[in-house]
Design an enzyme around this catalytic site. Sequence first.
Site, PDB file in Angstrom:
ATOM      1  CB  THR A  16     -39.460  32.738 -10.593  1.00 55.03           C
ATOM      2  OG1 THR A  16     -38.687  31.817 -11.361  1.00 55.03           O
ATOM      3  CG2 THR A  16     -40.132  33.739 -11.527  1.00 55.03           C
ATOM      4  CB  SER A  17     -36.489  29.748  -8.105  1.00 55.21           C
ATOM      5  OG  SER A  17     -35.710  29.529  -9.269  1.00 55.21           O
ATOM      6  N   GLY A  18     -34.274  30.738  -6.310  1.00 49.59           N
ATOM      7  CA  GLY A  18     -32.852  30.727  -6.042  1.00 49.59           C
ATOM      8  C   GLY A  18     -32.206  32.089  -5.892  1.00 49.59           C
ATOM      9  CB  ILE A  19     -28.966  33.342  -7.176  1.00 51.59           C
ATOM     10  CG1 ILE A  19     -28.085  32.327  -6.437  1.00 51.59           C
ATOM     11  CG2 ILE A  19     -28.249  34.675  -7.330  1.00 51.59           C
ATOM     12  CD1 ILE A  19     -26.868  31.868  -7.224  1.00 51.59           C
ATOM     13  CB  SER A 138     -20.578  29.291 -12.656  1.00 54.48           C
ATOM     14  OG  SER A 138     -20.247  28.054 -12.045  1.00 54.48           O
ATOM     15  CE1 TYR A 151     -24.710  26.599 -15.586  1.00 59.48           C
ATOM     16  CE2 TYR A 151     -22.553  26.241 -14.603  1.00 59.48           C
ATOM     17  CZ  TYR A 151     -23.788  26.868 -14.590  1.00 59.48           C
ATOM     18  OH  TYR A 151     -24.089  27.760 -13.587  1.00 59.48           O
TER      19      TYR A 151
END
Length: 250
Positions: A16-19, A138, A151
């Site tokens: 739904t957003s970003g990447i 990441s 994270y």
Amino acid sequence: MTDRFNNKVVVVTGGTSGIGLATAKAFAAEGASVFITGRRQETLDVALKKIGGRVTGVRGDMTNLADIDRLYDAVQQNHSQIDVVFANAGGGEMAPLGAITEEHYQSIFDTNVKGVLFTVQKALPLLRDGASVILTGSTTSISGTPAFSVYSATKAAVRNFARNWILDLKDRHIRVNTVSPGVTETAGLDELFGGGDQAQSTKDYLAGLIPIGRIGQPEEIAKTVLFLASDEASFVNGIELFVDGGQAQI
């Protein structure tokens, strides 16, 4: 645009957003039938309008196994198999050692590790032989970041999923690769950095550390995901592909 993914079925979690949103748009533009997930119906509805094409939204939290089952039930209503899974849903917050709570640890590991594991495992009955699985990693998987250890640990775990799963799935010729973005312009990044001028100054500082001289755009990550999912990457398997302007190499 090409039609590399015409008549292909693609699942993008956290779409739904970003990447995730940029990647879902790119797959849809190249002819795929795309299924996206999001936790909130209102943001899911907005994303569907932005993506266009043959796209279906399934509200769900990928840390909830019943929600993952509902996702694949929705796919099965119209399709007999899945060609690509982009296990992208994830997130994190900053906390230095000494201030890490059990809730912080559990939330991030559930989202980034448990969610990825069961998103892929529960897809197996539907994945066609020769399918492609892409995991969102990441640059933190190989580099240290202050107050970001939990994270970073989750993303190192995700990267190692790919190394092991290519062995588990070799008889089915399913490729598993990890795309690891560097600093990328997303709403989530702004939120992580405190928003407003503070977020912008942090991004400006980080851009100065990147050899290419700027932070990334979600569309650039999306192009890499589509490459890994395509036949052009038919002999690419188990890798971690950094899309970070060169930062992880220095």
